[in-house]
Design an enzyme around this catalytic site. Structure first.
Site, short mmCIF file in Angstrom:
data_model
loop_
_atom_site.label_atom_id
_atom_site.label_comp_id
_atom_site.label_asym_id
_atom_site.label_seq_id
_atom_site.Cartn_x
_atom_site.Cartn_y
_atom_site.Cartn_z
N GLY A 105 -13.17 -4.06 5.14
CA GLY A 105 -14.57 -4.50 5.19
C GLY A 105 -15.18 -4.50 3.80
O GLY A 105 -14.90 -3.61 2.99
N LYS A 156 0.82 -1.22 0.00
CA LYS A 156 0.00 0.00 0.00
C LYS A 156 0.85 1.26 0.00
O LYS A 156 0.58 2.19 -0.76
CB LYS A 156 -0.92 0.00 1.21
CG LYS A 156 -2.05 -1.02 1.10
CD LYS A 156 -2.86 -1.09 2.37
CE LYS A 156 -3.98 -2.12 2.26
NZ LYS A 156 -4.58 -2.42 3.55
#
Ligand code: ADP
Ligand code: ASP
Ligand code: MG
Length: 812
Positions: A796, A682
Site C-alpha cells: 500500500g 525479498k
C-alpha cells in the site's frame, strides 16, 4: 574624538548619504568626529575597469567616465538645495575632466603603471568625501575637509602600501591642532608616499584609514558603518541564518578577517588594538541596532566558536624532498623567497617528518611563486634533494575561529567530522598553536556547503537541515510528499529537524529549488518545470552540492536504481523503496553498501521488504547487537496474501487477481507477484542482510502457476488463468480437505532459501493472516524456540511512504 567610517554601500547614492549625514550630525553633538568615507558603492571597481580599458586601447572608457560623472552629479543634486549646488557641481566636473585627461594619457601610451592606477582610483574617495562634506554643511555642522594624502604617509608599494606611522601620526595631530573643529571629513583608502605620489592601502582599505586616524588621536571609539548589522557568525551571503556577534576580541576579529570575512579589512585591527580602542561595527540602515563591538576581551558567552569564514581563489604550494629532512633553514628560505616576491602566505603546514612543507597563497600569485621558488631552489632540485614545487589551484580555505576553542577538546573532531560526513575532502589543515583558529583547505566548489555544514553544527543547534531530492512522483511519491508536508512543523518543533524537499522528478521533468519546494502545489509546478531525465536530475544534485543531501527513489525503475553508486560516492545518502538495486547481483549490492561506508553516508531500503514494517531495521539491530539469524519464515507478498484470502472457489481465480490489480496491490505485470519473483527478491534481501552471499538463481521457487501462464501478454495471462481455473480449484480443494489455508511462504534456513505455495494448518502462525498483511518470523540464537514476530500491512502506498519517511528521518 571618535572616528566614524562609512563604506561604499552606505554612500552609494544621495538617499543613503542622507542617512550617513544624519548619523554623523547626531554623533557630533556628543564628541568631535573624524569622518572617513569610501568611494560611492562600486566606483573603485569602475575606475579600475576604466583604466584597464584605456590601457587596452578600448575607447569606451570615455562613456564609462560619463556614467561616473552622472552618478556623482546626481548625488550632489539629490543632497544640496538648488541654490547651493553650483560650486560643488563644477568641482565635480573639474575632477572628472582631470580624470579623463589621465585616462587619455593611458590610452595614448597603451600602458598603466601601478602608480598611475593608484592616482586613478583615488578619485573615487576624493569625490565622495568632498560631496559628503558639502552635504554636511547643509546640516549646520562645520565640517573641515582634508586630503588624506597629506596626512597618511606610506612607502611606495602602490596598490597596497605600508604606512609610516611615526610621520603619519605627527601629521594628523598637527593638522588637527591647526584646524580646530568638531567635524573633519577625510577620504578613506588613499595616502601618499614621501615624494607626494598617491598610494592606496589595499582594496577595502578605508577601514584601515579609519583605524589610522583613531589610533593617532587616541579616539574613544572607531565605528565601522556598513550594510549589515555587525559582524556575523558567517558571511550572510553564504549562510541563511547567520547570527550577529555581540562582542568579539581583537584577535578573533583579526583571524576572521584574515580568513576572508570581508566585513573588516584585516590590517584595520592592529593600530586600534595597540591603543585598546573599541571598534563598533554598525548598520547605516539600522542605526539603532547594537551591532558588534570588537575589544580586548570578548564577553564570554556560550559560543566556543565565534565565527566561520572562508577565502576563495587559493593555491596550495607543496615543497617536498628527502633533502629537507633535518636541514635547518629550508622553510626560512622558502618564506624568504615568497617575501621577496611580496607574496602573502595565508596558511602553513609542515609534517613532523619535515619531508614536506605546504603553504596556501592567493591563486593570483601562484605563477610568480612557482617560478621564484623553483629558481631559488634550482641547485637542490638539480641534486634531487627537493622536487620542483607542486602547485594546485581551484581551492579555498574555511576557518573556524574562537579564542575559547583551546580550552575545549573535540572542536576539530566536530569540524572535520561534519566536513567528512558531507563528502568534503580536506587537502590541508592548519591550527595555530594559540588555537584561535582551525583552518582547512578544500575544493572551491565545496565552500558554500562547508560553511553551511559548519555553521549548522556550531551555531544552529536549533535546526538540522536535510535537503531531500525525490525521484518518482507516482503513488508512493505523492503520498510521501503529502506526509512530509504534514509533518514539517512537527519535525521542526520536536526533532529540531528541518526537512527541505529541494528536488522532485518524474520520468520527464524535475523541479529544483534550493530554498525548498512548496509541497502544497508541487504537482502543477512539476508540470511546468523544465524537461530532464534521471541523469540530468543526478547531475543537478551533484552540482548543487548541498549539505546533508538525501536522494529518495520511489520508482520501480531500473535506470533510477543504477544511479545510487554515483550519488553515494558524492556522500549523498540514498533511500530506496525500489528493490532493483538490492536484489541485483550480490556484487552490486555489496558495492553500494561499501560506497556508503567509504563516503560516510547512508544507504537505506527498509521498504524493500514488507513496505512500512520495521523488518530490515529489526534484522540489522539483531545482528549489530551480536545475535545470529538461524531461520527466517515469512509471508512477504501482500498481493498473494490478498489473492488467496479472497479466493474461496465462488469467484474464479483470474477475477480475484484482477481485483488485486485494480486495487493497486500488484506490479503492472501481476506475474512478477504471482510467479514468486517478488518474494524471491525479498527473501534474498533479508538473507543478504543476515550476512548471506546469495544470488537469485540459488533460490528454489516452487511455482504454483502453470508454465503456460507465463507466455504472452498480460491479457493472454488473464485468459490462460481462466482456462486453468480447475487447477486453482484443485489447489483450494486439497487445502480445504486438510483444514488448511493456502499461503505463499518464503523461507531462509541453513544458507539456502526457497519460496512456494504451502498448505498452512490451523496451528501455524501464518494461519490467521488476513487482507494484505505480511508476517515475518525471525528465529535467532536469542529467539530459538519462539520467534521474534513482525506482522502488519505489507503493501500500500500510504504505509510504503511512511517507511520511506522513517528512513529519511533515520539519516538525520
Ligand atoms: P563596506 O562597503 O561597508 O566596506 P563591505 O562590502 O566591505 O562593506 O563589507 C560588508 C559585507 O561583508 C557585508 O555586506 C557582507 O556581505 C560581507 N561579510 C562577509 N563576511 C561577513 C561576516 N562574517 N559578517 C558580516 N558581514 C560579512
Ligand atoms: N573604495 C575602496 C575599495 O573599494 C576602499 C574601500 O571601500 O574600503 O576597495
Ligand atoms: Mg569594506
Amino acid at each position: 574624538m571618535q572616528v566614524l567610517k562609512f563604506g561604499g554601500s552606505s554612500v552609494a547614492n544621495a538617499v543613503n548619504i542622507g542617512k550617513v549625514t544624519a548619523i554623523v550630525a547626531k554623533a557630533v553633538q556628543k564628541e568631535p568626529v573624524i569622518l572617513v568615507v569610501s568611494a560611492l558603492g562600486g566606483v573603485t571597481d569602475q575606475l579600475i575597469a576604466i583604466g584597464a580599458k584605456a590601457a587596452g586601447g578600448d575607447e569606451s572608457y570615455k562613456e564609462q567616465i560619463k556614467e561616473l560623472e552622472v552618478k556623482h552629479l546626481e548625488a550632489v543634486r539629490g543632497l544640496l538645495p538648488v541654490q547651493n549646488q553650483s560650486a560643488t557641481l563644477s568641482w565635480v566636473k573639474q575632477q572628472l575632466n582631470e580624470l579623463e585627461r589621465i585616462c587619455d594619457g593611458i590610452f595614448l601610451l597603451g600602458e598603466l603603471s601601478a602608480r598611475i592606477q593608484d592616482r586613478l582610483v583615488s578619485y573615487g574617495e576624493l569625490l565622495s568625501s568632498y560631496i559628503i562634506t558639502a552635504a554636511l554643511k547643509e546640516l549646520n555642522t562645520n565640517p573641515v575637509w582634508t586630503d588624506s594624502r597629506e596626512l597618511i604617509i606610506t612607502n611606495d608599494f602602490y596598490g597596497n602600501a605600508s604606512v609610516q606611522f611615526e610621520m603619519t601620526n605627527q601629521r594628523i595631530l598637527s593638522f588637527l591642532q591647526s584646524n580646530s573643529s568638531s567635524l573633519y571629513v577625510a577620504p578613506g583608502f588613499i595616502a601618499a608616499n614621501e615624494k607626494g605620489y598617491t598610494t592606496t592601502l589595499g582594496r577595502g582599505g578605508s577601514d584601515y584609514t579609519g583605524a589610522i586616524f583613531a589610533a593617532a588621536t587616541d579616539a574613544t571609539a572607531l565605528e565601522i558603518w556598513t550594510d549589515v548589522t555587525g559582524m556575523m557568525t558567517a558571511d550572510p551571503r553564504l549562510v541563511l541564518n547567520p547570527r550577529p556577534i555581540e562582542a568579539i576580541s581583537y584577535e578573533e576579529a583579526m583571524e576572521l578577517s584574515h580568513f576572508g570575512a570581508k566585513i573588516i579589512y584585516p590590517p584595520t585591527i592592529q593600530p586600534v588594538m595597540k591603543k585598546n580602542i573599541p571598534v563598533w561595527v554598525k548598520n547605516t540602515f539600522e542605526p539603532e541596532a547594537a551591532g558588534t563591538v570588537i575589544q580586548q576581551h570578548a564577553v564570554a558567552n556560550s559560543d566556543v566558536v565565534r565565527g566561520i569564514s572562508s577565502i576563495n581563489r587559493i593555491a596550495l604550494l607543496s615543497l617536498e624532498g628527502s633533502g629537507m629532512i633535518g636541514i635547518p633553514g629550508f622553510s626560512k628560505r622558502l618564506f624568504e623567497v615568497l617575501a621577496l616576491n611580496r607574496i602573502n602566505v595565508i596558511l602553513i603546514t609542515q609534517s613532523s617528518s619535515e619531508y614536506s612543507i605546504c603553504v596556501a597563497i592567493n591563486e593570483a600569485d601562484a605563477n610568480t611563486a612557482q617560478r621564484a621558488i623553483d629558481a631559488f631552489f634550482a641547485y637542490e632540485i638539480e641534486n634531487g634533494k627537493v622536487n620542483p614545487v607542486s602547485v594546485e589551484t581551484g581551492l579555498s580555505i574555511v576557518a573556524v575561529v574562537g579564542e575559547q576553542m583551546k580550552s575545549l577538546p573535540g572542536i576539530s573532531g566536530r569540524m572535520f567530522g561534519g566536513l567528512g560526513r558531507n563528502g568534503i575532502n580536506v587537502r590541508a589543515i592548519a591550527q595555530g598553536s594559540s588555537e584561535k583558529n582551525i583552518s582547512a583547505v578544500i575544493a572551491a566548489t565545496d565552500v558554500k556547503k562547508a560553511i553551511n555544514v559548519l555553521h549548522e553544527d556550531f551555531f544552529e543547534t536549533t535546526y538540522k537541515q536535510l535537503n531531500v531530492f525525490v525521484a518518482g512522483a507516482g503513488n508512493v511519491g505523492g503520498k510521501l510528499l503529502g506526509q512530509l508536508n504534514q509533518q514539517l512543523q512537527y519535525l521542526k518543533d520536536h526533532m529540531r529537524l528541518q526537512i527541505q524537499v529541494v528536488g522532485i522528478a518524474n520520468s520527464r521533468r524535475a523541479i529544483l529549488d534550493d530554498a525548498g519546494i512548496d509541497l502544497n502545489n508541487w504537482r502543477s509546478v512539476l508540470e511546468e518545470s523544465p524537461e530532464t531525465d534521471i541523469h540530468g536530475f543526478v547531475t543537478a544534485i551533484i552540482e548543487k552540492n548541498l549539505r546533508n543531501s538525501v536522494f529518495v527513489d520511489v520508482t520501480a525503475n531500473e535506470v533510477v536504481a543504477s544511479v545510487y553508486g554515483t550519488l553515494l560516492a558524492k556522500s549523498v545518502a540514498v533511500v530506496a523503496c525500489n528493490k532493483i538495486a538490492c536484489s541485483s547481483t550480490y556484487e552490486n549490492y555489496k558495492k553500494l553498501k561499501h560506497l556508503a561506508r567509504t563516503y560516510n553516508t547512508r544507504f537505506l531500503f527498509e521498504t524493500n521488504v514488507g513496505a512500512g514494517l520495521p523488518i530490515i531495521g529489526t534484522l540489522n539491530d539483531l545482528m549489530r547487537s551480536g545475535d545470529k539469524i538461524t531461520r527466517i519464515q515469512a509471508v512477504l507478498s501482500g498481493t498473494l496474501n490478498f489473492v488467496f484470502n479472497h479466493y474461496n472457489g465462488t469467484i474464479p481465480f483470474a477475477q480475484v487477481v484482477k481485483r488485486a490489480q485494480d486495487e493497486g496491490y500488484t506490479e503492472p505485470d501481476p506475474r512478477l507477484d504471482l510467479g514468486g519473483t517478488d518474494v524471491m527478491r525479498k527473501i534474498m534481501i533479508l538473507a543478504r542482510e543476515a550476512g548471506e552471499m546469495m544470488e537469485m538463481d540459488q533460490i528454489t521457487n516452487e511455482a504454483f502457476l502453470p508454465a503456460s501462464c507465463f507466455e504472452g501478454t498480460v491479457a493472454d495471462f488473464y485468459a490462460e488463468m481462466e482456462r486453468q481455473e480447475p487447477h486453482f480449484q484443485q489447489l483450494l480443494a486439497s487445502a480445504k480437505a486438510n483444514h488448511a489455508k493456502l499461503k505463499f511462504v518464503a523461507e531462509y534456513y541453513n544458507g539456502s532459501a526457497k519460496v512456494g505455495l504451502q498448505e498452512i494448518p490451523a496451528h501455524s502462525d501464518f494461519y490467521h493472516l488476513y487482507g494484505k498483511d505480511n508476517l515475518v518470523l525471525f528465529y535467532t540464537e536469542r529467539y530459538p524456540e519462539q520467534p521474534l514476530v513482525i506482522k502488519g500491512a505489507g503493501a500500500g502506498a500510504e504505509v510504503t511512504a511512511s517507511g520511506v519517511f522513517a528512513d529519511i528521518i533515520r539519516i538525520a
